[in-house]
Design a protein around this motif. Structure first.
Motif, PDB file in Angstrom:
ATOM      1  N   ALA A  46       0.782  -1.236  -0.122  1.00  0.00           N
ATOM      2  CA  ALA A  46       0.073  -0.076   0.054  1.00  0.00           C
ATOM      3  C   ALA A  46       0.866   1.340  -0.040  1.00  0.00           C
ATOM      4  O   ALA A  46       0.561   2.214  -0.573  1.00  0.00           O
ATOM      5  CB  ALA A  46      -1.008   0.130   1.001  1.00  0.00           C
ATOM      6  N   VAL A  47       2.045   0.952   0.743  1.00  0.00           N
ATOM      7  CA  VAL A  47       3.052   2.293   0.872  1.00  0.00           C
ATOM      8  C   VAL A  47       3.547   2.633  -0.623  1.00  0.00           C
ATOM      9  O   VAL A  47       3.625   3.743  -0.983  1.00  0.00           O
ATOM     10  CB  VAL A  47       4.249   2.330   1.926  1.00  0.00           C
ATOM     11  CG1 VAL A  47       4.992   3.346   1.852  1.00  0.00           C
ATOM     12  CG2 VAL A  47       3.406   2.017   3.264  1.00  0.00           C
ATOM     13  N   VAL A  48       3.911   1.437  -1.205  1.00  0.00           N
ATOM     14  CA  VAL A  48       4.771   1.630  -2.454  1.00  0.00           C
ATOM     15  C   VAL A  48       3.640   2.037  -3.512  1.00  0.00           C
ATOM     16  O   VAL A  48       3.827   2.913  -4.550  1.00  0.00           O
ATOM     17  CB  VAL A  48       5.354   0.148  -3.022  1.00  0.00           C
ATOM     18  CG1 VAL A  48       5.861   0.419  -4.262  1.00  0.00           C
ATOM     19  CG2 VAL A  48       6.470  -0.004  -1.895  1.00  0.00           C
ATOM     20  N   GLY A  49       2.433   1.595  -3.469  1.00  0.00           N
ATOM     21  CA  GLY A  49       1.399   1.769  -4.260  1.00  0.00           C
ATOM     22  C   GLY A  49       1.041   3.358  -4.433  1.00  0.00           C
ATOM     23  O   GLY A  49       0.955   3.982  -5.281  1.00  0.00           O
ATOM     24  N   ALA A  50       0.935   3.755  -3.127  1.00  0.00           N
ATOM     25  CA  ALA A  50       0.453   5.188  -2.940  1.00  0.00           C
ATOM     26  C   ALA A  50       1.594   6.204  -3.646  1.00  0.00           C
ATOM     27  O   ALA A  50       1.138   7.120  -4.261  1.00  0.00           O
ATOM     28  CB  ALA A  50       0.264   5.424  -1.430  1.00  0.00           C
TER      29      ALA A  50
END
Length: 546
Positions: A46-50
């Motif tokens: 989720a962090v990388v995707g954001a």
């Protein structure tokens, strides 16, 4: 709609989108791992995707978000398949090999729930997959747009999340025994990728292994000479596993049955020895257990099964045909379509579900009661006078899940064409009621094993003679709902005969006397049986090289 209502609806949709995406990222692949703490974590994806979505212009951001949502949907489906396979087969879903098993699952559902129920289940599964894809794609796109509209806050929040994730991962911080930092989705992708690679490597290696055979070049006259003149019957009892004998909730009835039938057989002049085999399969895919036992090869997936059954490896049953001293038959009440594997097993004649003369009701998946199948075997083959003794492979199916309804024993002279079972089937338990209750499943499973063992032992006492040799075993343990998480893959195996020389040949095996193997009786891998059996009864090894 008022501006306030619009804002509330918009925020609600955003929250729901975030919850859906996070749930997909954190969803485990086993039922036992699904608990509240599992979903209160920080997924690194989720962090990388954001961060990625914040760095992209609008059009590429929408495309990447939609594709990411679809990828998450695919991963969710794979996790759900893993759950089902772990629950029923004790292993994860194999992307290369297991798609065709879904067709078997549908057939099983049809036998258990009826055609309408199976159709509804299939349609529901298709709708779920499509809905997951659409919802996750829309959710990801919505979250990407929210991030872009609130860029400053989103950047700071993403950086903060990255710092927290890195710190908690480095320190191993946990809450209620669950790590705060998660990389579950990435790990799941790695697992599936490695599973595919291992499958492809295994396919080539096993093809070479199957070509080599310790008895492949043995002359016919040197195969099982010590069993000449005997009727040899190999019988598989569906789902007859170690749990039937050792699980405290199941053992009492099965133990009484094994003790009672041991005494009855001894009174009739038979003796038995029993041990344990570790099956190549668990919870289902019975044909993998059958082929492992009879081929002497470890066949734990569909590709291995196709490879060995399409080749000329010497199966234990084919060894009898190769001698020319036996007529060979198969009794397969569970086979309801073409079965080309008969040649691999060396069976001159196969009696499938439609050739045993049964006109009674099905018992859920099982096409006919074991007692009827055994009586039909007696009528059609075992009871016939012939110029050669008989070698038979018999598959008993009454202990197949869902263990409802279960047949009842009737008088052997009353079996007729099986219509006597109509009333028994009608008053039997509803499969849906049994499947819904783990405790009830255990209870009914135990009863089904008692029925199958009793049917076989009664048949042997009624029709067996001085030259009858019966080898019977379970093909695999029952599903995890019955055998329990982490249960062994062991199954009982027994040899019964009147001739003391037959059991004398296996004195060195260390097996227990009687139909019930002791808890500490030897445990062999199932693929070891073929060579040990052939050797014990005088066969001379002559290797066929790969």
């Amino acid at each position: 709609m008022s501006p306030t209502a619009v804002r509330v609806l918009s925020r609600t949709l955003t929250v729901l989108s975030a919850v859906l995406v996070l749930a997909a990222l954190l969803l485990p692949n086993t039922v036992g791992a699904v608990r509240a703490g599992t979903f209160v974590r920080i997924p690194v994806e989720a962090v990388v995707g954001a961060a990625l979505l914040l760095a992209l212009p609008r059009r590429p951001r929408v495309v990447v978000a939609a594709l990411g949502g679809l990828a998450l949907a695919a991963l969710t489906v794979l996790n759900l398949l893993d759950m089902g396979f772990h629950e029923y087969l004790g292993r994860g879903f194999n992307l290369v090999l297991d798609w065709e098993l879904l067709d078997d699952a549908q057939s099983y559902a049809g036998d258990t729930m009826g055609r309408a129920g199976a159709f509804g289940l299939t349609a529901g599964a298709v709708v779920l997959v499509l809905l997951l894809g659409a919802l996750l794609a829309l959710a990801a796109v919505r979250l990407g747009e929210v991030l872009a509209r609130h860029r400053t806050v989103a950047v700071r929040s993403t950086l903060a999340a990255a710092v927290v994730w890195t710190t908690t991962a480095a320190l191993g911080v946990q809450v209620a025994g669950v790590p705060v930092a998660a990389d579950h989705a990435s790990a799941a992708v790695r697992t599936q990728t490695e599973r595919v690679r291992a499958t492809l490597r295994d396919e080539a290696a096993f093809a070479r292994e199957a070509k080599a055979d310790a008895f492949g070049a043995t002359p016919p006259g040197q195969l099982v000479p010590d069993l000449r003149g005997k009727d040899v019957i190999f019988t598989f009892i569906e789902s007859y596993g170690r749990s039937a004998i050792e699980d405290p909730a199941i053992r009492p009835g099965v133990h009484r049955t094994l003790e009672r039938e041991t005494r009855a057989l001894e009174k009739a002049g038979f003796r038995a020895k029993s041990g344990w085999l570790t099956s190549a399969t668990y919870g289902g895919s019975s044909w993998l257990g059958h082929s492992t036992f009879l081929s002497g090869l470890w066949i734990d997936n569909q590709q291995r099964y196709r490879t060995v059954t399409s080749g000329d490896h010497l199966s234990l049953t084919k060894a009898f045909r190769k001698t020319g001293a036996w007529r060979t038959v198969g009794v397969m009440p569970g086979v309801q379509k073409a079965w080309p594997e008969a040649e691999f097993y060396g069976l001159d004649k196969v009696y499938d579900a439609f050739r045993l003369g049964y006109r009674g009701p099905k018992f859920s998946w099982s096409t006919m009661p074991d007692q009827y199948a055994l009586e039909a075997f007696q009528r059609l083959e075992h009871g016939k006078e012939g110029d050669k003794p008989l070698m038979a492979e018999v598959i008993l199916t009454s202990s197949h899940q869902p263990w409802a309804p279960i047949p009842e024993l009737v008088g052997w002279d009353e079996l007729g064409d099986g219509r006597i079972f109509e009333e028994i089937e009608e008053r039997g338990a509803d499969p849906a009621d049994v499947v819904a209750s783990p405790a009830r499943s255990k209870e009914e499973y135990g009863k089904s094993v008692e029925y199958s063992v009793t049917s076989l032992a009664q048949w042997l006492r009624r029709y067996g003679g001085e030259d009858t040799v019966l080898v019977f075993l379970g093909d695999h343990q029952p599903i995890a709902r019955v055998s329990g998480e982490g249960a062994s893959r062991d199954v009982p195996v027994t040899i019964v005969a009147k001739d003391p020389e037959v059991l004398g040949r296996i004195d060195g095996w260390g097996w227990s006397d009687g139909l019930e193997p002791a808890r500490d009786a030897p445990v062999w891998k199932m693929d070891a049986f073929r060579d040990r059996f052939l050797t014990a009864y005088g066969s001379t090894p002559s290797r066929k090289k790969g």
